[in-house]
Design a protein around this motif. Structure first.
Motif, mmCIF file in Angstrom:
data_model
loop_
_atom_site.group_PDB
_atom_site.id
_atom_site.type_symbol
_atom_site.label_atom_id
_atom_site.label_comp_id
_atom_site.label_asym_id
_atom_site.label_seq_id
_atom_site.Cartn_x
_atom_site.Cartn_y
_atom_site.Cartn_z
ATOM 1 N N PHE A 61 48.685 44.755 46.827
ATOM 2 C CA PHE A 61 49.380 44.890 45.549
ATOM 3 C C PHE A 61 48.455 44.547 44.381
ATOM 4 C CE2 PHE A 61 53.484 43.843 48.004
ATOM 5 C CZ PHE A 61 53.655 45.194 48.306
ATOM 6 N N MET A 62 47.583 43.576 44.578
ATOM 7 C CA MET A 62 46.646 43.214 43.525
ATOM 8 C C MET A 62 45.654 44.345 43.247
ATOM 9 S SD MET A 62 47.507 40.295 42.374
ATOM 10 C CE MET A 62 46.076 39.917 41.363
ATOM 11 N N ALA A 63 45.322 45.123 44.268
ATOM 12 C CA ALA A 63 44.373 46.227 44.088
ATOM 13 C C ALA A 63 44.897 47.284 43.126
ATOM 14 C CB ALA A 63 44.051 46.865 45.441
ATOM 15 N N ASP A 64 46.228 47.387 43.001
ATOM 16 C CA ASP A 64 46.820 48.339 42.056
ATOM 17 C C ASP A 64 46.902 47.775 40.645
ATOM 18 O OD1 ASP A 64 47.160 50.333 43.937
ATOM 19 O OD2 ASP A 64 49.174 49.677 44.494
ATOM 20 N N ARG A 65 46.610 46.494 40.500
ATOM 21 C CA ARG A 65 46.787 45.838 39.207
ATOM 22 C C ARG A 65 45.517 45.191 38.665
ATOM 23 N NH1 ARG A 65 51.042 45.794 42.363
ATOM 24 N NH2 ARG A 65 53.145 45.996 41.520
ATOM 25 N N MET A 66 44.623 44.814 39.555
ATOM 26 C CA MET A 66 43.436 44.063 39.147
ATOM 27 C C MET A 66 42.214 44.975 39.068
ATOM 28 S SD MET A 66 41.663 40.740 41.028
ATOM 29 C CE MET A 66 43.088 39.678 40.843
ATOM 30 N N ASP A 67 41.296 44.620 38.209
ATOM 31 C CA ASP A 67 40.017 45.304 38.134
ATOM 32 C C ASP A 67 39.309 45.248 39.485
ATOM 33 O OD1 ASP A 67 36.879 44.736 37.613
ATOM 34 O OD2 ASP A 67 37.640 46.220 36.194
ATOM 35 N N ARG A 68 38.822 46.402 39.979
ATOM 36 C CA ARG A 68 38.188 46.471 41.293
ATOM 37 C C ARG A 68 37.056 45.456 41.435
ATOM 38 N NH1 ARG A 68 41.894 49.570 42.119
ATOM 39 N NH2 ARG A 68 41.802 51.831 42.160
ATOM 40 N N LYS A 69 36.191 45.437 40.440
ATOM 41 C CA LYS A 69 35.025 44.561 40.494
ATOM 42 C C LYS A 69 35.447 43.109 40.592
ATOM 43 C CE LYS A 69 30.722 43.444 38.087
ATOM 44 N NZ LYS A 69 29.750 43.871 37.062
ATOM 45 N N LYS A 70 36.434 42.713 39.815
ATOM 46 C CA LYS A 70 36.877 41.328 39.809
ATOM 47 C C LYS A 70 37.421 40.929 41.179
ATOM 48 C CE LYS A 70 38.895 39.941 36.106
ATOM 49 N NZ LYS A 70 39.889 39.730 35.028
ATOM 50 N N GLN A 71 38.206 41.816 41.816
ATOM 51 C CA GLN A 71 38.797 41.480 43.109
ATOM 52 C C GLN A 71 37.730 41.363 44.200
ATOM 53 O OE1 GLN A 71 42.430 43.469 44.033
ATOM 54 N NE2 GLN A 71 42.263 43.130 46.236
ATOM 55 N N ILE A 72 36.740 42.240 44.175
ATOM 56 C CA ILE A 72 35.667 42.164 45.170
ATOM 57 C C ILE A 72 34.855 40.894 44.983
ATOM 58 C CG2 ILE A 72 33.520 43.232 45.961
ATOM 59 C CD1 ILE A 72 34.801 45.958 45.301
ATOM 60 N N LEU A 73 34.570 40.537 43.737
ATOM 61 C CA LEU A 73 33.802 39.318 43.470
ATOM 62 C C LEU A 73 34.590 38.070 43.868
ATOM 63 C CD1 LEU A 73 32.147 40.151 40.019
ATOM 64 C CD2 LEU A 73 31.104 40.223 42.298
ATOM 65 N N ILE A 74 35.902 38.086 43.654
ATOM 66 C CA ILE A 74 36.745 36.971 44.100
ATOM 67 C C ILE A 74 36.665 36.841 45.624
ATOM 68 C CG2 ILE A 74 39.147 36.228 44.391
ATOM 69 C CD1 ILE A 74 39.678 37.318 41.578
ATOM 70 N N SER A 75 36.696 37.979 46.311
ATOM 71 C CA SER A 75 36.602 37.974 47.773
ATOM 72 C C SER A 75 35.273 37.394 48.238
ATOM 73 C CB SER A 75 36.767 39.406 48.297
ATOM 74 O OG SER A 75 36.644 39.450 49.703
ATOM 75 N N MET A 76 34.198 37.838 47.630
ATOM 76 C CA MET A 76 32.874 37.330 48.002
ATOM 77 C C MET A 76 32.729 35.851 47.690
ATOM 78 S SD MET A 76 30.447 40.463 46.721
ATOM 79 C CE MET A 76 30.374 42.025 47.598
ATOM 80 N N GLY A 77 33.208 35.452 46.522
ATOM 81 C CA GLY A 77 33.111 34.044 46.134
ATOM 82 C C GLY A 77 33.933 33.146 47.029
ATOM 83 N N GLY A 78 35.174 33.561 47.342
ATOM 84 C CA GLY A 78 36.041 32.758 48.207
ATOM 85 C C GLY A 78 35.506 32.651 49.622
ATOM 86 N N THR A 79 34.970 33.773 50.140
ATOM 87 C CA THR A 79 34.379 33.762 51.481
ATOM 88 C C THR A 79 33.157 32.848 51.532
ATOM 89 O OG1 THR A 79 35.137 36.044 51.852
ATOM 90 C CG2 THR A 79 33.395 35.205 53.292
ATOM 91 N N SER A 80 32.304 32.960 50.512
ATOM 92 C CA SER A 80 31.102 32.127 50.457
ATOM 93 C C SER A 80 31.458 30.644 50.386
ATOM 94 C CB SER A 80 30.261 32.517 49.238
ATOM 95 O OG SER A 80 29.185 31.632 49.067
ATOM 96 N N ALA A 81 32.392 30.286 49.520
ATOM 97 C CA ALA A 81 32.778 28.880 49.366
ATOM 98 C C ALA A 81 33.337 28.321 50.670
ATOM 99 C CB ALA A 81 33.802 28.745 48.239
ATOM 100 N N SER A 82 34.173 29.106 51.348
ATOM 101 C CA SER A 82 34.769 28.641 52.605
ATOM 102 C C SER A 82 33.713 28.430 53.682
ATOM 103 C CB SER A 82 35.815 29.652 53.087
ATOM 104 O OG SER A 82 36.833 29.830 52.122
ATOM 105 N N LEU A 83 32.743 29.346 53.754
ATOM 106 C CA LEU A 83 31.667 29.195 54.739
ATOM 107 C C LEU A 83 30.799 27.978 54.434
ATOM 108 C CD1 LEU A 83 30.614 32.938 55.134
ATOM 109 C CD2 LEU A 83 31.465 31.472 56.975
#
Length: 417
Positions: A61-83
């Motif tokens: 649902f966020m993909a239909d509302r959020m900027d593509r670049k922002k969502q991908i960067l959030i994914s990368m940042g969250g994955t990196s922080a968790s690792l």
């Protein structure tokens, strides 16, 4: 001459997948190192699978509302922080929670990455671009497995996870510059109208919700509908796919643990899984050619038989042998099951689903499919722990194999319907 927009961003998929591709195997080995057993592995991976449904709902649902670049960067940042936080997960519950957080964050990029492919070229070039995207994704996972196989000889698992976190962080930094903000924006429903986009999207995450299905949507599984031809085609197809994912969960959840318990060291376990990934990449290359020459239902039937028999043979070896025979059988039969058979079944069954959701009520059909797949993944991974704990690894693998042989018979019936 084909002229694309700037597609350098696509190379980011390789290191990002490299940061997570070996993680489920590493988590399994880490749990066993902490003194856990098959039940602990099952609970950790089941929790991760349970997260897939809400994460695919939320990020979709966020993909239909959020900027593509922002969502991908959030994914990368969250994955990196968790690792990078993995060294703090010094108990099995904390490890399971952090792994589920990685699952939640990494799935955020799945849909926007696929939409970016579509936004990076004219429609007539999508097939070529999706082929490159899938290849880079697979090579990222393979890179992760090879890297982990080598590093596990010298480093502790949490130290390898730290390195994977640094790779994800470097990908995030590169992504800030390379990921474009598209001028034209596709809605997620566009993915359903193109075969390559649909197959690629579902390969990365086999769940996609255009809206939340209601209880009425599941009436297709009523006994009256299932026993009547030709209306039983869709429910039987879905039940066949459900059986596949339950069986896969029963086997895949504890197979790395079974290798370790049956005498392989950590590098040996990762070697077997890596060879399986190599054959999976080859299998996906071959499957496209086979689907042009044979019926999807026939390929699904044969691939289920191959996977089921391979699981059963691995179960017999796990029940009887220890050490080197486990390694050799793993190098032969695991690539057949997880590589060749999986790629063939995935390609054929997903093509059949594509035909359904493309011709019928897309939101309802895809919502039902995604729900039953998510529940199947969770149920299979949960059952695996109990089967292994109470009746052994070998019997667990044979149960998974038997389910697939039964599933093959179902697809044979589907072919005749």
């Amino acid at each position: 001459m084909i002229k694309y927009k700037d597609t350098r961003w696509m190379w980011l998929v390789l290191p990002f997948n490299a940061s997570t591709g070996s993680l489920s195997t590493l988590i399994t080995l880490q749990i066993l190192t902490l003194g856990g057993n098959a039940l602990d592995v099952s609970f950790a991976l089941s929790l991760s699978n349970a997260v897939l449904i809400p994460s695919s709902l939320f990020w979709g649902f966020m993909a239909d509302r959020m900027d593509r670049k922002k969502q991908i960067l959030i994914s990368m940042g969250g994955t990196s922080a968790s690792l990078l936080l993995m060294p703090l997960a010094n108990s099995i519950p904390l490890l399971a929670i952090n792994y589920s957080l990685i699952t939640f964050m990494s799935t955020a990029s799945t849909t926007p990455f696929n939409l970016l492919v579509m936004e990076s070229a004219e429609k007539k070039h999508w097939g070529q671009l999706f082929s490159r995207f899938s290849f880079l994704s697979s090579m990222g996972m393979l890179t992760s497995l090879i890297l982990s196989t080598i590093l596990v000889v010298f480093l502790k698992i949490y130290e390898i996870e730290e390195i994977l976190g640094i790779i994800a962080l470097a990908t995030l930094i590169a992504g800030i510059k390379l990921i474009p903000r598209p001028i034209l924006t596709f809605e997620r429903v566009a993915i359903l109208h193109h075969k390559e986009s649909f197959l690629t999207r579902m390969r990365h995450l086999p769940m996609m919700f255009l809206h939340i299905p209601n209880p009425h949507s599941f009436k297709i599984f009523s006994w009256r509908r299932i026993k009547t031809k030709p209306t039983n085609y869709i429910p039987l197809l879905y039940l066949g796919i459900v059986t596949f994912y339950i069986s896969s969960g029963i086997f895949n959840t504890v197979y790395p643990a079974g290798l370790y318990v049956k005498g392989l060291d950590k590098s040996g376990v990762l070697t077997v899984i890596t060879v399986g990934m190599v054959f999976q990449i080859i299998g996906f290359k071959v499957s496209g050619l086979l689907l042009e020459k044979a019926e999807e239902k026939k390929i699904a039937y044969l691939s289920l038989l191959l996977r089921g028999l391979s699981y059963s043979v691995l179960g017999v070896f796990a029940q009887v042998f220890f050490g080197l025979p486990i390694f050799i059988s793993g190098l032969i039969f695991y690539p057949l099951a997880a590589g060749i058979a999986y790629s063939l079944f995935y390609s054929s069954s997903t093509t059949l689903v594509f035909k359904i959701v493309g011709e019928r009520s897309q939101g309802k059909g895809l919502g039902v499919y995604s729900t039953v797949v998510g529940v199947s993944l969770f149920l299979g991974s949960l059952l695996s722990g109990y089967f292994t704990h109470y009746i052994g690894y070998g019997v667990d693998f044979m149960i998974a194999g038997s389910l697939l042989v039964i599933d093959a018979i179902l697809f044979k019936y589907l072919e005749e319907g």
